[in-house]
Design an enzyme around this catalytic site. Structure first.
Site, PDB file in Angstrom:
ATOM      1  N   ASP A 478      76.786  16.177  51.654  1.00  0.00           N
ATOM      2  CA  ASP A 478      76.426  15.006  52.459  1.00  0.00           C
ATOM      3  C   ASP A 478      77.546  13.954  52.409  1.00  0.00           C
ATOM      4  O   ASP A 478      78.448  14.016  51.555  1.00  0.00           O
ATOM      5  CB  ASP A 478      75.109  14.426  51.912  1.00  0.00           C
ATOM      6  CG  ASP A 478      74.299  13.694  52.970  1.00  0.00           C
ATOM      7  OD1 ASP A 478      74.862  13.353  54.021  1.00  0.00           O
ATOM      8  OD2 ASP A 478      73.095  13.448  52.724  1.00  0.00           O
ATOM      9  N   ASP A 548      69.265  13.588  61.540  1.00  0.00           N
ATOM     10  CA  ASP A 548      68.057  13.283  60.784  1.00  0.00           C
ATOM     11  C   ASP A 548      66.851  13.144  61.707  1.00  0.00           C
ATOM     12  O   ASP A 548      65.742  12.911  61.239  1.00  0.00           O
ATOM     13  CB  ASP A 548      68.241  11.998  59.973  1.00  0.00           C
ATOM     14  CG  ASP A 548      69.031  12.248  58.698  1.00  0.00           C
ATOM     15  OD1 ASP A 548      69.134  13.413  58.271  1.00  0.00           O
ATOM     16  OD2 ASP A 548      69.563  11.275  58.122  1.00  0.00           O
TER      17      ASP A 548
HETATM   18  C1  DGJ Z   1      71.176  11.943  54.681  1.00  0.00           C
HETATM   19  C2  DGJ Z   1      70.896  13.318  55.193  1.00  0.00           C
HETATM   20  O1  DGJ Z   1      71.091  13.373  56.571  1.00  0.00           O
HETATM   21  C3  DGJ Z   1      69.470  13.708  54.825  1.00  0.00           C
HETATM   22  O2  DGJ Z   1      69.186  14.972  55.342  1.00  0.00           O
HETATM   23  C4  DGJ Z   1      69.318  13.675  53.341  1.00  0.00           C
HETATM   24  O3  DGJ Z   1      70.095  14.669  52.740  1.00  0.00           O
HETATM   25  C5  DGJ Z   1      69.682  12.306  52.799  1.00  0.00           C
HETATM   26  N1  DGJ Z   1      70.983  11.890  53.256  1.00  0.00           N
HETATM   27  C6  DGJ Z   1      69.631  12.281  51.302  1.00  0.00           C
HETATM   28  O4  DGJ Z   1      70.065  11.107  50.777  1.00  0.00           O
END
Ligand code: DGJ
Length: 724
Positions: A478, A548
């Site tokens: 991430d 997301d």
């Molecule tokens: C942002 C990501 O897009 C999510 O899927 C998740 O992994 C969160 N970060 C976790 O902090």
């Protein structure tokens, strides 16, 4: 194939479908005579282009007024800077006296089969049988600066890859104020430009406008490719459609600041430069050193948008992604994030696993919250050791093993929270001026200074120690903030223009080391959803978490638009708990990506489990052949109306999946959709009516969706299978 007509000084790269023709004019300027569809005898036609007058000069030695030079086109491969050409040079290197004149002229060229990898950046692959390269050597007219310009054409798809490498053979350093990857001049500007601006949870919106007179820029200066724009951009002639007309796509094998710039001059000619954004960029190149630009990738189609998309898809799968299991089946993934966020313990994770298996899960991923003091997003980033008070990872992994599924974990390696052991020990590990009154936080976190090897090594050592103890099958990588302070206290003043690029080199160094040492671990890219969805990341990560936002109301456009430039196999897509759409609708959409879940599985009813299991079974059966390795057709665009339709066909044309979304339940009385890409001769049974028809029938007459009151539902999945 590359051919060189020495008498006419014309070099032609051609793969039988398209060609790129370059003329070395008498002054050593590389002119592009043509880029487009191949035709028989084109070289003779192009050689007959009339010579134009290139203007007049005053010869300072003789005092004579003479022609500057002859030119056939105004389409150049590398414009000069600081002289008559004002369109924008790809490379600018000021001189010691302050002059910015930069002018590269031809010295020699060579052709070879295959493509050479870049030494410092992720780059395209290709053996002798895959592609042909022509490599030019040019010299700056007044300095010992040598430019290598590589241009590669693939044989199996209409893809060009190009970049520059600049070698400083003077005895002093020079400063590269601009070092872009390519220039492409087109004789006319009769195109629309399509690009993909966006924001968190709304990545890759669609924007189309005519190429404007003057300058237009699509760029990022956030230190990542970004949510705000994607490096994938295309030009389409005004009336081009999904299956008709000329379309030229562009992308960059790079994950940081980029700039795609168009300039239309008074003659309505189009001048394009593309590469690293020159804003806040300046690279000090010491004597004897070479600087490589990232590779730019161009896809050409004379058969509409899908011709371009399919060329990119093929290139990315065959010639870019390095993950050695990419062509294999990708397991159904369950991600813990949206189900429980930071609130879990060993027992709750195990109960998630048990219920996730009931909906077909084959890979369980524990997302954020398992390490250091990470019980909320203010704490712990940078401390990559298991929080043993919170969670027993050995027990969880043993449970997965016992149940016959794989286990994966989340990292955010380039970041640190101010409240962490790492920051307490190394406050100098973050970018920013040491005496700055403040540093910017995003999601309560700071960026690590990945321009510094010691910082990268520290995170590498931590990750390696983790992986030695916990042999996971998958890592989600991430990246949840942008770079604001692009200043490093570890570099002198005259190298601060290098920091964005050096931070990117640090990312590539770390992920490169780990993917080489652990070639069986699947890495998935992520950046607050799809904020780093680019070719640089795909080189290491065969898939990327796309957004997301998983509810179809936004997701339809996000996935459709992403798939215009990137293969479905790279598009991480999950069914979540959002209440706006049914599980089935979300699951059908997620099938057109790499399928997974992201929810609390404990609350699913038996019938919901059954519904999701059924879709997971379709994924198992068809993903690899039809979606992952198939050919994608875009049939109806959500950018043009409410309906979205995509179809993917297996390479052997024995099966096809069609998705039709009518998200706003439009009351269309008659809705017949013609399919594409089937074998006209084959007979296919479709799961919608249960009837059998020829490929020709589906492609000419189409499937009629009007009969079942389509408006009452908002999503249809049709599976076509060959009937022997
Ligand atoms: C942002 C990501 O897009 C999510 O899927 C998740 O992994 C969160 N970060 C976790 O902090």
């Amino acid at each position: 194939m590359v051919s060189y007509n020495a008498e006419k000084r014309i070099i032609t790269l051609s793969n039988g479908n398209i060609s790129y023709v370059i003329y070395i004019n008498p002054n050593g300027v590389l002119e592009q005579l043509y880029f487009g569809k191949y035709w028989e005898g084109q070289e003779a036609d192009l050689a007959a282009l009339p010579v134009r007058d290139g203007g007049e000069i005053l010869d300072m030695q003789t005092g004579e007024m003479t022609h500057r030079h002859e030119t056939r086109t105004l389409c150049y491969e590398i414009s000069s800077h600081g002289l008559w050409d004002k369109r924008g040079a790809p490379i600018v290197i000021p001189k010691e006296n302050g002059s910015t004149v930069t002018d590269f002229r031809y010295l020699s060229h060579k052709a070879y089969k295959g493509i050479h990898p870049l030494a410092t950046l992720p780059s395209a692959k290709g053996g002798e049988e895959d592609c042909d390269t022509v490599e030019f050597l040019l010299k700056e007219t007044s300095r010992e600066l040598y430019l290598t310009y590589c241009l590669t054409l693939y044989r199996d798809s209409n893809i060009l890859v190009r970049h520059f490498a600049l070698e400083n053979k003077t005895s002093a350093p020079v400063f590269l104020d601009r070092a872009m990857s390519m220039q492409l001049d087109l004789p006319s500007s009769h195109y629309d430009i399509v690009h993909f601006p966006g924001r968190w949870a709304q990545e890759r919106d669609y924007e189309e406008n005519p190429v404007l007179d003057g300058v237009q820029e699509i760029s990022s200066n956030y230190g990542r490719s970004g949510h705000e724009e994607n490096p994938f951009v295309y030009l389409k002639e005004h009336k081009a459609t999904n299956d008709r007309g000329e379309v030229i796509g562009f992308n960059l094998i790079y994950s940081s600041n980029f700039k795609f710039r168009t300039f239309v001059n008074r003659d309505r000619q189009l001048h394009i430069t593309y590469g690293i954004n020159d804003e806040d960029f300046c690279w000090k190149l010491e004597a004897g050193e070479t600087f490589e630009t990232p590779q730019a990738v161009i896809a050409y189609s004379a058969e509409g948008i899908d011709g371009m998309s399919q060329a990119f898809h093929h290139f990315i799968r065959e010639h870019l992604i390095t993950y050695r299991h990419d062509k294999e089946y990708k397991p159904v993934l369950f991600n813990s994030w949206e189900g429980c966020y930071f609130n879990f313990n060993t027992e709750s994770v195990i109960s998630y696993i048990d219920d996730a298996i009931k909906i077909g899960t084959e890979l369980f991923v524990l997302d954020d919250g398992w390490f250091g003091a990470r019980n909320n997003d203010r704490l712990g980033l940078g401390d990559w050791y298991v929080n043993r008070q919170k969670v027993d990872l050995h027990k969880i992994m043993a449970h997965c093993k016992e149940k016959g599924i794989k286990f994966g974990i989340w990292f955010e390696p380039e970041m640190v929270n101010p409240v962490s052991d790492l920051y307490a020990a190394h406050p100098d590990y973050v970018p920013g001026e040491p005496d700055a009154a403040e540093l910017s936080l995003h999601r309560h976190q700071l960026h690590l200074d990945f321009s510094v090897k010691e910082v990268v090594d520290n995170i590498y050592a931590q990750m390696k120690a983790f992986l030695q103890e916990y042999p996971v099958s998958y890592i989600k990588w991430d990246y949840n903030r942008v770079v604001n302070e692009h200043f490093s206290r570890h570099y002198p003043a005259d190298r601060q223009g290098e920091i964005y690029h050096r931070m990117m080199l640090g990312y590539y160094d770390l992920i490169g080391r780990l993917t080489r040492e652990y070639p069986d671990i699947m890495f998935e890219g992520c950046s607050s959803g799809g904020g780093r969805f680019d070719l640089g990341t795909l080189y290491f990560c065969p898939q990327i978490w796309t957004s997301d936002e998983s509810d179809p109301s936004q997701r339809i456009a996000i996935q459709y638009n992403t798939s215009l430039g990137y293969p479905l196999s790279t598009i991480g897509a999950h069914v979540n708990d959002s209440k706006v759409s049914s599980y089935k609708t979300k699951a059908i959409l997620a099938l057109f990506g790499t399928y997974g879940y992201e929810m609390n599985p404990n609350i699913l009813t038996a019938s919901e489990q059954e519904e999701l299991r059924e879709i997971a079974e379709i994924y198992c059966k068809y993903h690899q052949s039809v979606i992952g390795n198939g050919t994608l057709y875009h049939l109806l665009s959500p950018n043009e109306g409410n309906l979205m339709c995509m179809q993917s066909v297996s390479k052997d044309q024995t099966a096809s999946l069609v998705i039709l979304m009518n998200y706003r339940k439009e009351h269309a009385q008659f809705r017949v959709i013609r399919l594409r890409g089937l074998d006209p001769e084959k007979q296919y049974k479709n799961s919608y009516t249960g009837t059998v028809h020829s490929g020709t029938f589906y492609m000419e007459r189409g499937i009629d969706f009007s009969s079942d009151g389509f408006a009452s539902i908002n999503c249809r999945l049709v599976i076509l299978t060959e009937e022997a």
